[in-house]
Design an enzyme around this catalytic site. Structure first.
Site, PDB file in Angstrom:
ATOM      1  N   TYR A 227      -1.699  -0.591  10.461  1.00  0.00           N
ATOM      2  CA  TYR A 227      -1.889  -1.081   9.091  1.00  0.00           C
ATOM      3  C   TYR A 227      -0.727  -0.629   8.198  1.00  0.00           C
ATOM      4  O   TYR A 227      -0.157  -1.430   7.442  1.00  0.00           O
ATOM      5  CB  TYR A 227      -3.227  -0.553   8.551  1.00  0.00           C
ATOM      6  CG  TYR A 227      -3.438  -0.734   7.067  1.00  0.00           C
ATOM      7  CD1 TYR A 227      -3.863  -1.954   6.542  1.00  0.00           C
ATOM      8  CD2 TYR A 227      -3.220   0.325   6.172  1.00  0.00           C
ATOM      9  CE1 TYR A 227      -4.070  -2.112   5.177  1.00  0.00           C
ATOM     10  CE2 TYR A 227      -3.426   0.170   4.810  1.00  0.00           C
ATOM     11  CZ  TYR A 227      -3.844  -1.048   4.314  1.00  0.00           C
ATOM     12  OH  TYR A 227      -4.036  -1.208   2.960  1.00  0.00           O
TER      13      TYR A 227
ATOM     14  N   SER B 171       0.841  -1.202   0.000  1.00  0.00           N
ATOM     15  CA  SER B 171       0.000   0.000   0.000  1.00  0.00           C
ATOM     16  C   SER B 171       0.874   1.249   0.000  1.00  0.00           C
ATOM     17  O   SER B 171       2.001   1.230   0.517  1.00  0.00           O
ATOM     18  CB  SER B 171      -0.878   0.017   1.254  1.00  0.00           C
ATOM     19  OG  SER B 171      -1.551   1.247   1.370  1.00  0.00           O
TER      20      SER B 171
HETATM   21  P1  NAP Z   1     -11.513  -5.378   0.819  1.00  0.00           P
HETATM   22  O1  NAP Z   1     -12.421  -4.886  -0.240  1.00  0.00           O
HETATM   23  O2  NAP Z   1     -11.752  -4.977   2.238  1.00  0.00           O
HETATM   24  O3  NAP Z   1     -11.439  -6.980   0.711  1.00  0.00           O
HETATM   25  C1  NAP Z   1     -10.631  -7.674   1.596  1.00  0.00           C
HETATM   26  C2  NAP Z   1     -10.538  -9.111   1.152  1.00  0.00           C
HETATM   27  O4  NAP Z   1      -9.595  -9.798   1.991  1.00  0.00           O
HETATM   28  C3  NAP Z   1     -11.858  -9.856   1.273  1.00  0.00           C
HETATM   29  O5  NAP Z   1     -11.933 -10.780   0.227  1.00  0.00           O
HETATM   30  C4  NAP Z   1     -11.715 -10.548   2.630  1.00  0.00           C
HETATM   31  O6  NAP Z   1     -12.492 -11.743   2.753  1.00  0.00           O
HETATM   32  C5  NAP Z   1     -10.242 -10.900   2.594  1.00  0.00           C
HETATM   33  N1  NAP Z   1      -9.653 -11.134   3.917  1.00  0.00           N
HETATM   34  C6  NAP Z   1      -9.551 -10.272   4.958  1.00  0.00           C
HETATM   35  N2  NAP Z   1      -8.927 -10.860   5.988  1.00  0.00           N
HETATM   36  C7  NAP Z   1      -8.638 -12.128   5.594  1.00  0.00           C
HETATM   37  C8  NAP Z   1      -8.022 -13.237   6.207  1.00  0.00           C
HETATM   38  N3  NAP Z   1      -7.557 -13.169   7.468  1.00  0.00           N
HETATM   39  N4  NAP Z   1      -7.898 -14.381   5.506  1.00  0.00           N
HETATM   40  C9  NAP Z   1      -8.358 -14.477   4.240  1.00  0.00           C
HETATM   41  N5  NAP Z   1      -8.953 -13.455   3.595  1.00  0.00           N
HETATM   42  C10 NAP Z   1      -9.104 -12.305   4.269  1.00  0.00           C
HETATM   43  O7  NAP Z   1      -9.997  -4.973   0.537  1.00  0.00           O
HETATM   44  P2  NAP Z   1      -9.309  -4.270  -0.729  1.00  0.00           P
HETATM   45  O8  NAP Z   1      -9.453  -2.809  -0.560  1.00  0.00           O
HETATM   46  O9  NAP Z   1      -9.677  -4.941  -1.977  1.00  0.00           O
HETATM   47  O10 NAP Z   1      -7.787  -4.601  -0.384  1.00  0.00           O
HETATM   48  C11 NAP Z   1      -7.049  -5.605  -1.040  1.00  0.00           C
HETATM   49  C12 NAP Z   1      -5.580  -5.340  -0.798  1.00  0.00           C
HETATM   50  O11 NAP Z   1      -5.247  -4.038  -1.311  1.00  0.00           O
HETATM   51  C13 NAP Z   1      -5.170  -5.334   0.673  1.00  0.00           C
HETATM   52  O12 NAP Z   1      -3.886  -5.916   0.803  1.00  0.00           O
HETATM   53  C14 NAP Z   1      -5.107  -3.858   1.011  1.00  0.00           C
HETATM   54  O13 NAP Z   1      -4.259  -3.592   2.092  1.00  0.00           O
HETATM   55  C15 NAP Z   1      -4.593  -3.307  -0.302  1.00  0.00           C
HETATM   56  N6  NAP Z   1      -4.836  -1.877  -0.483  1.00  0.00           N
HETATM   57  C16 NAP Z   1      -6.120  -1.398  -0.592  1.00  0.00           C
HETATM   58  C17 NAP Z   1      -6.302  -0.029  -0.768  1.00  0.00           C
HETATM   59  C18 NAP Z   1      -7.657   0.583  -0.916  1.00  0.00           C
HETATM   60  O14 NAP Z   1      -7.752   1.843  -0.972  1.00  0.00           O
HETATM   61  N7  NAP Z   1      -8.720  -0.180  -0.997  1.00  0.00           N
HETATM   62  C19 NAP Z   1      -5.197   0.824  -0.812  1.00  0.00           C
HETATM   63  C20 NAP Z   1      -3.933   0.295  -0.689  1.00  0.00           C
HETATM   64  C21 NAP Z   1      -3.759  -1.056  -0.530  1.00  0.00           C
HETATM   65  P3  NAP Z   1     -14.038 -11.722   3.264  1.00  0.00           P
HETATM   66  O15 NAP Z   1     -14.850 -11.190   2.095  1.00  0.00           O
HETATM   67  O16 NAP Z   1     -14.346 -13.128   3.577  1.00  0.00           O
HETATM   68  O17 NAP Z   1     -14.096 -10.804   4.437  1.00  0.00           O
END
Ligand code: NAP
Length: 250
Positions: free
Chosen positions: A159, A145
Site C-alpha cells: 500500500y 498518504s
Molecule cells: P475508506 O473509508 O476505506 O473508503 C474507501 C472508498 O474507496 C470507498 O468509497 C470504497 O467504495 C472506494 N473504493 C475502494 N476500492 C475501489 C475501487 N476499486 N473502485 C472504486 N472505488 C473503490 O477509505 P478512506 O480512509 O476514506 O481513504 C480514502 C483515501 O485516503 C485513500 O486514497 C486512502 O489511501 C487515503 N488515506 C487514508 C488514510 C486513513 O487513515 N484513512 C490515511 C492516508 C491516506 P465501497 O464503499 O464501494 O467499498
C-alpha cells in the site's frame, strides 16, 4: 447563468471521499459519487446532497477496470457535463502483513487499484480538461498518504509503495499538463478516522499509534476534505505539482 462546475470524486461512498463529495456539493459543484460495491453507502451520500439542494449522480465503477472508468466519465459527460475537478481518492489496503507473506495476487490487487486506477481516471479527466484538446482546463487532486514517506513497515509496504507511485504520478503529470490549463496536486493524509484501518485488521490502529503523532491525535475526514477543496479552488491558482501533508506533524 454560469455553468455548474462538475467534480468526479472516486471512492465517495465512505470515509474521506464521502465527506469531500458533500463539501463540493455544498460549494455548488455537481458531483459524481463513485463507489465499488457499497451501494447503500453511496445512496446515503447522494441523499444527504440532494436533501441539501445539491446535484449529484452515483456511478458504480471499479477504478482498476479500464472499461468501468471509461463508462463512468461518459456517464458524467451525459448527466452532468464536462468534468472540471477530479478527486482521485478510491484506494484500498489488505490485512497487515510482512512482505514475506504477501502473494502476487495481493500485491497486484493493491497496485492495480491504487496506481492503475488513479492513472486511468487522470487519463479520462485530462482528455476532457486539456486546452490542447479543446477543453477549458481543470484541476486534479490525488489522495496519496503519509505512508509514501513512512513505508508502512510490518503493516502494508505494498500500500505504501502504491502511494509513492501516486506522488510520482502527481509530479510528472503536473509538469506534463501545466501549460494546458490543468493543475495537479496531492494531499497526503496521516492517520484519519475511517473504515480503512478495519480493512487492515486493526480497527483501533489510530489509538495504538496516536502518541507518535506530534499533535497526539488522529485526523477527521473533513480535515482532509477542506484541503482537497482548497487545492481544487481558484484560491490555489498558482499551485501545481505540490504536496500537502495532513498528518498532525507526522
Ligand atoms: P475508506 O473509508 O476505506 O473508503 C474507501 C472508498 O474507496 C470507498 O468509497 C470504497 O467504495 C472506494 N473504493 C475502494 N476500492 C475501489 C475501487 N476499486 N473502485 C472504486 N472505488 C473503490 O477509505 P478512506 O480512509 O476514506 O481513504 C480514502 C483515501 O485516503 C485513500 O486514497 C486512502 O489511501 C487515503 N488515506 C487514508 C488514510 C486513513 O487513515 N484513512 C490515511 C492516508 C491516506 P465501497 O464503499 O464501494 O467499498
Amino acid at each position: 447563468m454560469a455553468t455548474q462546475k462538475v467534480a468526479v470524486i472516486t471512492g465517495a461512498s465512505r470515509g474521506i471521499g464521502a465527506v469531500t463529495a458533500k463539501l463540493f456539493a455544498k460549494q455548488g459543484y455537481a458531483v459524481c459519487i463513485n463507489y465499488k460495491s457499497n451501494k447503500d453507502a453511496a445512496e446515503e451520500v447522494a441523499r444527504a446532497i440532494t436533501s441539501d439542494g445539491g446535484k449529484c449522480i452515483i456511478v458504480q465503477a471499479d477504478v482498476s477496470c479500464e472499461k468501468d472508468v471509461v463508462n463512468m466519465f461518459e456517464s458524467v459527460d451525459k448527466a452532468l457535463g464536462k468534468v472540471s475537478v477530479l478527486v482521485n481518492n478510491a484506494a484500498m489496503l489488505k490485512t497487515q502483513s510482512r512482505l514475506e507473506n504477501m502473494t502476487a495476487a495481493r500485491i497486484n490487487e493493491v497496485l492495480t487499484t491504487n496506481i492503475t486506477g488513479y492513472f486511468l481516471c487522470c487519463r479520462e479527466a485530462v482528455k476532457r480538461m486539456s486546452t490542447a484538446d479543446g477543453g477549458s482546463g481543470g484541476v486534479i487532486v490525488n489522495v496519496s498518504s503519509a505512508a509514501a514517506r513512512t513505508g508502512s513497515p510490518n503493516e502494508y509496504i505494498d500500500y505504501a509503495a502504491s502511494k509513492g507511485a501516486i506522488d510520482t504520478l502527481t509530479k510528472g503529470l503536473a509538469l506534463e499538463v501545466a501549460a494546458e490549463g490543468i493543475r495537479v496536486n496531492c494531499v497526503r493524509p496521516g492517520l484519519i478516522y475511517t473504515d480503512m484501518h478495519s480493512d487492515g485488521g486493526e480497527p483501533k490502529r489510530i489509538e495504538r499509534l496516536k502518541n507518535a503523532i506530534p499533535m497526539k491525535r488522529g485526523g477527521q475526514p473533513n480535515e482532509v476534505a477542506e484541503a482537497i477543496y482548497w487545492l481544487a479552488s481558484d484560491k490555489s491558482s498558482f499551485a501545481t505539482g505540490n504536496f500537502l501533508d495532513l498528518a498532525g506533524g507526522l
